[in-house]
Enzyme design. Sequence first.
Site, PDB file in Angstrom:
ATOM      1  N   HIS A 119       0.767  -1.114   0.017  1.00 17.33           N
ATOM      2  CA  HIS A 119      -0.078  -0.024  -0.080  1.00 17.33           C
ATOM      3  C   HIS A 119       0.876   1.424   0.103  1.00 17.33           C
ATOM      4  CE1 HIS A 119      -4.016  -2.141   1.607  1.00 17.33           C
ATOM      5  NE2 HIS A 119      -3.304  -2.410   0.485  1.00 17.33           N
TER       6      HIS A 119
ATOM      7  N   CYS B 179      -2.500  -0.594   7.503  1.00 16.73           N
ATOM      8  CA  CYS B 179      -1.566   0.594   7.203  1.00 16.73           C
ATOM      9  C   CYS B 179      -1.976   1.503   8.456  1.00 16.73           C
ATOM     10  CB  CYS B 179      -2.247   1.375   5.931  1.00 16.73           C
ATOM     11  SG  CYS B 179      -1.435   0.620   4.582  1.00 16.73           S
TER      12      CYS B 179
ATOM     13  N   GLU C  62       0.492   4.020   1.613  1.00 14.91           N
ATOM     14  CA  GLU C  62       1.083   4.423   2.995  1.00 14.91           C
ATOM     15  C   GLU C  62       2.370   3.865   3.747  1.00 14.91           C
ATOM     16  OE1 GLU C  62      -3.460   4.049   3.607  1.00 14.91           O
ATOM     17  OE2 GLU C  62      -1.844   2.994   2.219  1.00 14.91           O
TER      18      GLU C  62
ATOM     19  N   CYS D  12      -6.474   1.225   5.296  1.00 10.28           N
ATOM     20  CA  CYS D  12      -6.750  -0.106   5.741  1.00 10.28           C
ATOM     21  C   CYS D  12      -6.391  -0.165   7.141  1.00 10.28           C
ATOM     22  CB  CYS D  12      -6.404  -1.085   4.772  1.00 10.28           C
ATOM     23  SG  CYS D  12      -4.591  -1.741   4.982  1.00 10.28           S
TER      24      CYS D  12
END
Length: 163
Positions: A85, A125, A87, A122
């Site tokens: 991801h 993260c 992040e 999410c």
Amino acid sequence: MVKPKGNKRVSKYDTYLNCAECFAYRSTCIKRKYGAVIVKDDVVISTGYNGSPRGFENCCDIGECPRIKKNMHMGEGYSICRAVHAEANALLNCSREQTVGADLYLAGINPADGSVHKARPCPMCARMIIQAGIRKVIMRVGDGEDNYEEIDAKELEWFTKEE
């Protein structure tokens, strides 16, 4: 992307969210494109976008997404997802010393039509963001000026409560 009107400058928040959106366009995900920018003391210290680990094939290269194939939505099937991801990638590019007290800006794009996706981390993260000492997360939630949500990192949804 927020643009200036006349001689008026774009706000700092929208400027950093524009940067996150630019990185989202670099994403290799065909389900959802995300970009992240970490800022501390008005200095960009790291950026990231979602895609496969370096050196591995991306979904855009192989032409399919396993989550799309199985009609999975946000929070489902991350174990079959090829992407790191945005992040996480941004956090991996700097030390905790750099991230303590910093802010993370997050923007998402729908690949099908280029529209803004209401961004949010999410739970995995969110855990990393909290652990890194990020102060707040600013998420683009729609088109236009000042169309974002700001949340203290400690307020992020970092786990799903059992029912």
